[in-house]
Design a protein around this motif. Structure first.
Motif, PDB file in Angstrom:
ATOM      1  N   THR A  22       0.698  -1.167  -0.179  1.00 29.15           N
ATOM      2  CA  THR A  22      -0.458  -0.294  -0.894  1.00 29.15           C
ATOM      3  C   THR A  22       0.756   1.271  -0.260  1.00 29.15           C
ATOM      4  O   THR A  22       0.803   1.482  -0.354  1.00 29.15           O
ATOM      5  CB  THR A  22      -0.818  -0.096   0.943  1.00 29.15           C
ATOM      6  N   LEU A  23       2.517   0.945   0.996  1.00 29.34           N
ATOM      7  CA  LEU A  23       2.482   2.405   0.511  1.00 29.34           C
ATOM      8  C   LEU A  23       3.692   2.280  -0.445  1.00 29.34           C
ATOM      9  O   LEU A  23       3.472   3.947  -0.856  1.00 29.34           O
ATOM     10  CB  LEU A  23       4.259   1.604   1.839  1.00 29.34           C
ATOM     11  N   VAL A  24       4.081   1.681  -0.862  1.00 28.51           N
ATOM     12  CA  VAL A  24       4.488   1.694  -2.498  1.00 28.51           C
ATOM     13  C   VAL A  24       3.568   2.488  -3.922  1.00 28.51           C
ATOM     14  O   VAL A  24       3.612   2.824  -4.119  1.00 28.51           O
ATOM     15  CB  VAL A  24       5.565   0.263  -2.528  1.00 28.51           C
ATOM     16  N   ALA A  25       2.680   1.428  -3.281  1.00 31.93           N
ATOM     17  CA  ALA A  25       1.845   1.884  -4.499  1.00 31.93           C
ATOM     18  C   ALA A  25       1.200   3.634  -4.445  1.00 31.93           C
ATOM     19  O   ALA A  25       1.361   4.610  -5.644  1.00 31.93           O
ATOM     20  CB  ALA A  25       0.599   1.338  -4.569  1.00 31.93           C
ATOM     21  N   ALA A  26       1.328   3.897  -2.995  1.00 30.19           N
ATOM     22  CA  ALA A  26       0.728   5.735  -2.410  1.00 30.19           C
ATOM     23  C   ALA A  26       1.891   6.249  -3.130  1.00 30.19           C
ATOM     24  O   ALA A  26       1.779   7.542  -3.678  1.00 30.19           O
ATOM     25  CB  ALA A  26       0.468   5.266  -1.410  1.00 30.19           C
ATOM     26  N   ALA A  27       3.255   5.844  -3.387  1.00 25.75           N
ATOM     27  CA  ALA A  27       4.306   6.800  -3.585  1.00 25.75           C
ATOM     28  C   ALA A  27       3.907   6.998  -5.256  1.00 25.75           C
ATOM     29  O   ALA A  27       5.799   8.184  -5.589  1.00 25.75           O
ATOM     30  CB  ALA A  27       5.656   6.802  -3.260  1.00 25.75           C
ATOM     31  N   GLU A  28       3.734   5.804  -5.728  1.00 30.15           N
ATOM     32  CA  GLU A  28       3.905   6.087  -6.836  1.00 30.15           C
ATOM     33  C   GLU A  28       3.630   6.402  -8.376  1.00 30.15           C
ATOM     34  O   GLU A  28       1.565   7.452  -7.352  1.00 30.15           O
ATOM     35  CB  GLU A  28       3.868   4.361  -7.517  1.00 30.15           C
ATOM     36  N   PRO A  29       4.253   8.159  -8.451  1.00 30.49           N
ATOM     37  CA  PRO A  29       3.098   9.035  -9.395  1.00 30.49           C
ATOM     38  C   PRO A  29       2.001   7.863  -9.916  1.00 30.49           C
ATOM     39  O   PRO A  29       2.833   7.432 -10.595  1.00 30.49           O
ATOM     40  CB  PRO A  29       4.066   9.535  -9.885  1.00 30.49           C
ATOM     41  N   LYS A  30       0.458   8.610 -10.128  1.00 32.05           N
ATOM     42  CA  LYS A  30      -0.427   8.606 -10.882  1.00 32.05           C
ATOM     43  C   LYS A  30       0.156   8.728 -12.444  1.00 32.05           C
ATOM     44  O   LYS A  30       0.485   9.824 -12.828  1.00 32.05           O
ATOM     45  CB  LYS A  30      -1.831   9.559 -11.021  1.00 32.05           C
ATOM     46  N   VAL A  31       0.030   7.729 -13.317  1.00 31.59           N
ATOM     47  CA  VAL A  31      -0.310   8.353 -14.752  1.00 31.59           C
ATOM     48  C   VAL A  31      -1.373   8.432 -15.619  1.00 31.59           C
ATOM     49  O   VAL A  31      -2.327   7.521 -15.669  1.00 31.59           O
ATOM     50  CB  VAL A  31       0.857   6.415 -15.217  1.00 31.59           C
ATOM     51  N   VAL A  54       1.894  13.605 -10.818  1.00 31.14           N
ATOM     52  CA  VAL A  54       1.134  12.426 -11.226  1.00 31.14           C
ATOM     53  C   VAL A  54       2.762  13.190 -12.933  1.00 31.14           C
ATOM     54  O   VAL A  54       3.373  13.573 -13.192  1.00 31.14           O
ATOM     55  CB  VAL A  54      -0.278  13.491 -12.316  1.00 31.14           C
ATOM     56  N   VAL A  55       2.415  11.878 -13.581  1.00 24.65           N
ATOM     57  CA  VAL A  55       3.289  11.318 -15.237  1.00 24.65           C
ATOM     58  C   VAL A  55       2.803  11.402 -16.053  1.00 24.65           C
ATOM     59  O   VAL A  55       1.089  10.830 -16.228  1.00 24.65           O
ATOM     60  CB  VAL A  55       3.610  10.084 -15.168  1.00 24.65           C
ATOM     61  N   LEU A  56       2.636  11.785 -17.189  1.00 24.87           N
ATOM     62  CA  LEU A  56       1.871  11.918 -18.403  1.00 24.87           C
ATOM     63  C   LEU A  56       3.007  11.051 -19.376  1.00 24.87           C
ATOM     64  O   LEU A  56       4.259  11.199 -19.675  1.00 24.87           O
ATOM     65  CB  LEU A  56       1.644  13.739 -18.946  1.00 24.87           C
ATOM     66  N   GLU A  57       2.226  10.236 -19.432  1.00 21.38           N
ATOM     67  CA  GLU A  57       2.726   9.089 -21.155  1.00 21.38           C
ATOM     68  C   GLU A  57       2.492   9.097 -21.869  1.00 21.38           C
ATOM     69  O   GLU A  57       0.548   9.981 -22.079  1.00 21.38           O
ATOM     70  CB  GLU A  57       2.124   7.875 -20.812  1.00 21.38           C
ATOM     71  N   ARG A  75       8.067  20.776 -20.897  1.00 21.64           N
ATOM     72  CA  ARG A  75       7.527  20.532 -23.356  1.00 21.64           C
ATOM     73  C   ARG A  75       8.740  19.289 -23.759  1.00 21.64           C
ATOM     74  O   ARG A  75       9.075  18.705 -22.461  1.00 21.64           O
ATOM     75  CB  ARG A  75       8.043  21.329 -24.341  1.00 21.64           C
ATOM     76  N   THR A  76       7.805  18.690 -24.654  1.00 14.75           N
ATOM     77  CA  THR A  76       8.494  17.552 -24.562  1.00 14.75           C
ATOM     78  C   THR A  76       8.263  16.968 -26.363  1.00 14.75           C
ATOM     79  O   THR A  76       6.972  17.236 -26.802  1.00 14.75           O
ATOM     80  CB  THR A  76       8.107  16.049 -24.150  1.00 14.75           C
ATOM     81  N   GLN A  82       7.266   5.877 -29.831  1.00 13.69           N
ATOM     82  CA  GLN A  82       8.111   6.321 -28.653  1.00 13.69           C
ATOM     83  C   GLN A  82       7.142   6.830 -27.511  1.00 13.69           C
ATOM     84  O   GLN A  82       6.188   7.279 -27.910  1.00 13.69           O
ATOM     85  CB  GLN A  82       8.866   7.370 -28.268  1.00 13.69           C
ATOM     86  N   THR A  83       7.152   6.870 -26.269  1.00 12.19           N
ATOM     87  CA  THR A  83       6.570   7.395 -25.453  1.00 12.19           C
ATOM     88  C   THR A  83       6.886   8.515 -24.307  1.00 12.19           C
ATOM     89  O   THR A  83       7.992   8.134 -24.067  1.00 12.19           O
ATOM     90  CB  THR A  83       6.065   5.964 -24.335  1.00 12.19           C
ATOM     91  N   ALA A  84       6.820   9.087 -24.855  1.00 17.31           N
ATOM     92  CA  ALA A  84       7.150  10.819 -24.280  1.00 17.31           C
ATOM     93  C   ALA A  84       6.450  11.135 -22.697  1.00 17.31           C
ATOM     94  O   ALA A  84       5.809  10.183 -22.751  1.00 17.31           O
ATOM     95  CB  ALA A  84       6.832  11.806 -25.018  1.00 17.31           C
ATOM     96  N   ARG A  85       7.087  11.489 -21.560  1.00 20.18           N
ATOM     97  CA  ARG A  85       6.985  11.354 -20.513  1.00 20.18           C
ATOM     98  C   ARG A  85       6.738  12.556 -19.853  1.00 20.18           C
ATOM     99  O   ARG A  85       8.815  13.596 -19.946  1.00 20.18           O
ATOM    100  CB  ARG A  85       7.271  10.432 -19.463  1.00 20.18           C
ATOM    101  N   ILE A  86       5.893  13.397 -19.631  1.00 22.65           N
ATOM    102  CA  ILE A  86       6.412  14.402 -18.038  1.00 22.65           C
ATOM    103  C   ILE A  86       6.105  14.326 -17.055  1.00 22.65           C
ATOM    104  O   ILE A  86       4.442  13.820 -16.457  1.00 22.65           O
ATOM    105  CB  ILE A  86       5.338  15.919 -18.981  1.00 22.65           C
ATOM    106  N   ASN A  87       6.584  14.534 -15.742  1.00 25.49           N
ATOM    107  CA  ASN A  87       6.010  14.439 -15.288  1.00 25.49           C
ATOM    108  C   ASN A  87       5.994  16.048 -14.236  1.00 25.49           C
ATOM    109  O   ASN A  87       6.141  16.744 -14.322  1.00 25.49           O
ATOM    110  CB  ASN A  87       7.186  14.136 -14.135  1.00 25.49           C
ATOM    111  N   LEU A  88       4.722  15.852 -13.946  1.00 28.00           N
ATOM    112  CA  LEU A  88       3.748  17.134 -13.196  1.00 28.00           C
ATOM    113  C   LEU A  88       4.145  17.216 -12.006  1.00 28.00           C
ATOM    114  O   LEU A  88       3.667  16.003 -11.004  1.00 28.00           O
ATOM    115  CB  LEU A  88       2.436  16.988 -13.384  1.00 28.00           C
TER     116      LEU A  88
END
Ligand SMILES: [Cu+2]
Length: 118
Positions: A22-31, A54-57, A75-76, A82-88
């Motif tokens: 549960t802790l690990v899941a909460a720490a991971e950003p939403k995709v 949040v991570v935008l893919e 920006r990206t 390819q999958t571009a990622r932006i960390n919000l």
């Protein structure tokens, strides 16, 4: 008695593993996934939880484009295959406009969308 103690210890171990997951899941950003093609983003209105990383893919299916959040100075490039990622960062409730900043054809100027943060 020995058997009972072993059983209790086993239960505790299982409980700890569950809590850790549960802790690990909460720490991971939403995709959140967005796809692009000439001259639309899908979805064009993207719900984003406020106050949470949040991570935008982002993927594009046809030509090289851009994904630009001018208000956040992020920006990206978008490259087919390819999958571009932006960390919000965690954002306050509101709207954040995104747009294509790489000329991709006659509808390029109208290619935009909005993050609905709330
Ligand atoms: Cu464009």
């Amino acid at each position: 008695m020995t058997t009972r103690r072993a059983f209790l210890r086993g239960s505790f171990a299982a409980l700890s593993a569950g809590a850790l997951t549960t802790l690990v899941a909460a720490a991971e950003p939403k995709v959140v996934r967005i796809s692009a093609r000439r001259f639309v983003y899908t979805p064009a209105t993207v719900p984003i939880p406020a106050g949470q990383a949040v991570v935008l893919e982002i993927t594009v299916s046809d030509v090289v484009m851009g994904f630009n959040l001018p208000d956040l100075k992020l920006r990206t490039d978008l490259v087919p295959g390819q999958t571009a990622r932006i960390n919000l960062p965690p954002l306050p409730p509101g709207e954040v406009v995104f747009l294509c900043d790489v000329f991709c054809g006659s509808g390029h100027e109208d290619m935009s969308g909005v993050l609905k943060v709330g």
